[in-house]
Write a protein that holds these residues in place. Structure first.
Motif, PDB file in Angstrom:
ATOM      1  N   UNK A  93      15.548  -2.727  -5.081  1.00 56.08           N
ATOM      2  CA  UNK A  93      14.871  -2.809  -6.375  1.00 56.08           C
ATOM      3  C   UNK A  93      14.186  -1.480  -6.658  1.00 56.08           C
ATOM      4  N   UNK A  94      14.549  -0.874  -7.770  1.00 58.82           N
ATOM      5  CA  UNK A  94      13.933   0.391  -8.180  1.00 58.82           C
ATOM      6  C   UNK A  94      12.697   0.061  -9.019  1.00 58.82           C
ATOM      7  N   UNK A  95      11.543   0.458  -8.546  1.00 62.10           N
ATOM      8  CA  UNK A  95      10.284   0.101  -9.182  1.00 62.10           C
ATOM      9  C   UNK A  95      10.003   1.002 -10.388  1.00 62.10           C
ATOM     10  N   UNK A 125      14.359   8.270  -7.988  1.00 60.51           N
ATOM     11  CA  UNK A 125      13.785   6.913  -8.022  1.00 60.51           C
ATOM     12  C   UNK A 125      14.092   6.082  -6.786  1.00 60.51           C
ATOM     13  N   UNK A 126      15.072   6.472  -5.988  1.00 58.55           N
ATOM     14  CA  UNK A 126      15.387   5.698  -4.795  1.00 58.55           C
ATOM     15  C   UNK A 126      14.232   5.734  -3.791  1.00 58.55           C
ATOM     16  N   UNK A 168       4.870   3.601  -2.968  1.00 56.54           N
ATOM     17  CA  UNK A 168       5.063   4.882  -2.280  1.00 56.54           C
ATOM     18  C   UNK A 168       3.707   5.260  -1.698  1.00 56.54           C
ATOM     19  N   UNK A 169       3.688   5.894  -0.533  1.00 55.53           N
ATOM     20  CA  UNK A 169       2.408   6.131   0.137  1.00 55.53           C
ATOM     21  C   UNK A 169       2.289   7.574   0.614  1.00 55.53           C
ATOM     22  N   UNK A 170       1.057   8.106   0.498  1.00 61.42           N
ATOM     23  CA  UNK A 170       0.683   9.383   1.094  1.00 61.42           C
ATOM     24  C   UNK A 170      -0.474   9.137   2.056  1.00 61.42           C
TER      25      UNK A 170
END
Length: 487
Positions: free
Chosen positions: A342-344, A328-329, A401-403
């Motif tokens: 902050x963990x989303x 989760x980090x 998060x991105x790809x």
């Protein structure tokens, strides 16, 4: 004195009988504290005024409302009206572009455009007048509304009503059908004349959302039969390969051109300037997608029968979400002071898109709750909106998060730059068929994908990034294992 008063009252009644009620009442209120002679004189002048010119309504200053995300200024990209044009409520007035998205401003009033406060490409300020509209609103109402900050659309409407270059055209029946099914017209691509949204468009959109299969309507079949035939490769000159993409003719300039950074280019400048303050950690790997290629081949026909195009990207996104559950980090954010992380809870995974407007990164919301098919359907929607410049603010914000699919253009490796406040990003290269040895030492053809990761080294160490990459690769190389972890 009493005779003069009776005369003024008699004149008031005559004016009321000739449909001057609204104007007369206003004049009477304005002059009721004056002497009777002054009242009579004003009413007489008012009557002469009506016989010589048409009464004009109050001028409303239509102000540019707050469109959220802390945006204080926008660029006016295009006007859909000019001074003297008549407009109705919800008619498109202009398109503005912020650092986040393009937004179409619609009218709140029925009336006539009297003044445009900005020219095309000017910078408009939030809270300042955008246009002046002469309305049919009564003076009392106009005075009251002019004090209020008049939003062009509510904040939620700003999110879903962005249409680039044209109005959202649909009949009341079609709008009602969309409303009953909770469908935003801005998300539907119209196939009628001039982009008009038809009933069939709403039904097809609804079918894609629900997975239902609708029989082709006679109207749809007629459209297919009227569609011009594609040019066959044989009609091309023999010296020109059929697979060669058409390229625009280059334009030579004899002078330097300087222009300010605006819109998405300005947003990219700000974001990348902030991003390069982050210490990046990089990691590259390759993934064998041979089994996934076979699985996708089996599922593609089923997905297309439901109206959804199935690419590899939904599998990449779902595998990333499964990996984020264990790490989760990587789905976290740092505050500006770099004091708190902050963990989303939501996996809002973004997909970098190359559009005519520049680099855009819409995201699929709550991937951890979606199936591969649902992700594919959402990607189809985002790609259609992105290609037509209709992505809304909600589509472009909130990513965790991105790809970046650089392989869709042709790259193999990349060095992706983190999009703050996110802490990780991946760049996917093109899929190549290359020789590899299998577990038995036999030389086989393999579908190889190269991936490049970047992580914020302030909170993510190399071992964590590598373990996440290994897990993501295992899900894709053995797609059957994803079934065990799907929720």
């Amino acid at each position: 004195m009493a005779a003069v008063t009776r005369c003024s009252v008699s004149l008031v009644r005559r004016l009321l009988s000739h449909h001057y009620k609204r104007r007369c009442v206003r004049v009477f209120k304005a002059t009721r504290d004056q002497p009777p002679r002054a009242c009579l004189s004003n009413l007489y002048n008012e009557r002469l005024f009506h016989t010589t010119s048409a009464w004009s309504g109050p001028i409303m200053q239509f102000k540019l409302s707050d469109i959220g995300e802390g945006i204080m200024e926008v660029v006016v990209k295009e006007w859909y009206v000019k001074e003297g044009d008549k407009v109705s409520q919800f008619d498109s007035i202009c398109e503005v572009q912020s650092d986040k998205a393009s937004v179409t401003i619609t009218s709140r009033y029925d009336g006539v455009i009297r003044r445009l406060h900005y020219a095309a490409d000017d910078t408009a300020l939030v809270g300042k007048p955008l246009v002046d509209i002469e309305t049919d609103t009564g003076p009392e109402v106009a005075q009251e509304e002019d004090v209020v900050e008049t939003p062009a659309m509510s904040r939620e409407e700003h999110t879903h009503q962005e249409i680039k270059g044209h109005k959202t055209q649909a009949t009341p029946a079609v709008r009602r059908l969309a409303l009953e099914n909770n469908i935003k017209l801005s998300e539907v691509v119209g196939t009628g004349k001039d982009g008009r949204i038809l009933k069939e468009d709403i039904l097809n959109f609804l079918a894609k959302q629900t997975g239902a299969i609708l029989p082709p309507s006679p109207f749809h079949e007629t459209r297919e039969s009227q569609r011009p035939k594609e040019v066959q490769p044989a009609s091309l000159p023999a010296s020109l390969p059929a697979s060669l993409p058409a390229r625009p003719q280059p334009v030579l300039s004899s002078q330097d051109v300087t222009e300010p950074l605006k819109g998405f280019h300005r947003a990219m400048m700000k974001t990348m300037t902030a991003a390069l303050k982050i210490p990046h950690f990089g990691l590259c790997d390759e993934v064998d997608l041979s089994r996934l290629a076979a699985l996708r081949s089996d599922l593609r026909g089923i997905s297309e029968a439901r109206g959804v195009k199935l690419s590899y990207m939904p599998f990449f996104i779902k595998a990333a979400s499964l990996g984020l559950l264990h790490f989760p980090v990587l789905n976290a954010s740092l505050d500006e002071a770099s004091q708190n992380i902050t963990y989303k809870a939501a996996h809002n995974i973004g997909l970098a898109m190359d559009t005519s407007q520049g680099l855009l990164v819409p995201n699929v919301k709550n991937v951890q709750l979606l199936s591969v098919f649902e992700i594919a359907r959402e990607l189809n929607r985002l790609q259609v909106l992105g290609s037509s410049g209709q992505l809304g603010t909600s589509d472009l914000t909130g990513g965790t998060f991105t790809l970046s699919n650089i392989g869709s253009i042709g790259g193999t490796y990349a060095k992706p730059v983190i999009l703050p406040p996110e802490v990780a990003i991946g760049a996917l290269g093109k899929i190549q068929i290359l020789p590899r040895f299998d577990s038995n030492g036999e030389l086989v053809k393999a579908h190889i994908l190269n991936v490049s990761w970047s992580a914020d080294h302030r909170v993510i160490d190399g071992a964590t990034m590598c373990r996440f990459s290994n897990l993501w690769r295992q899900y894709l190389e053995n797609p059957a294992s994803m079934v065990l972890d799907l929720k």
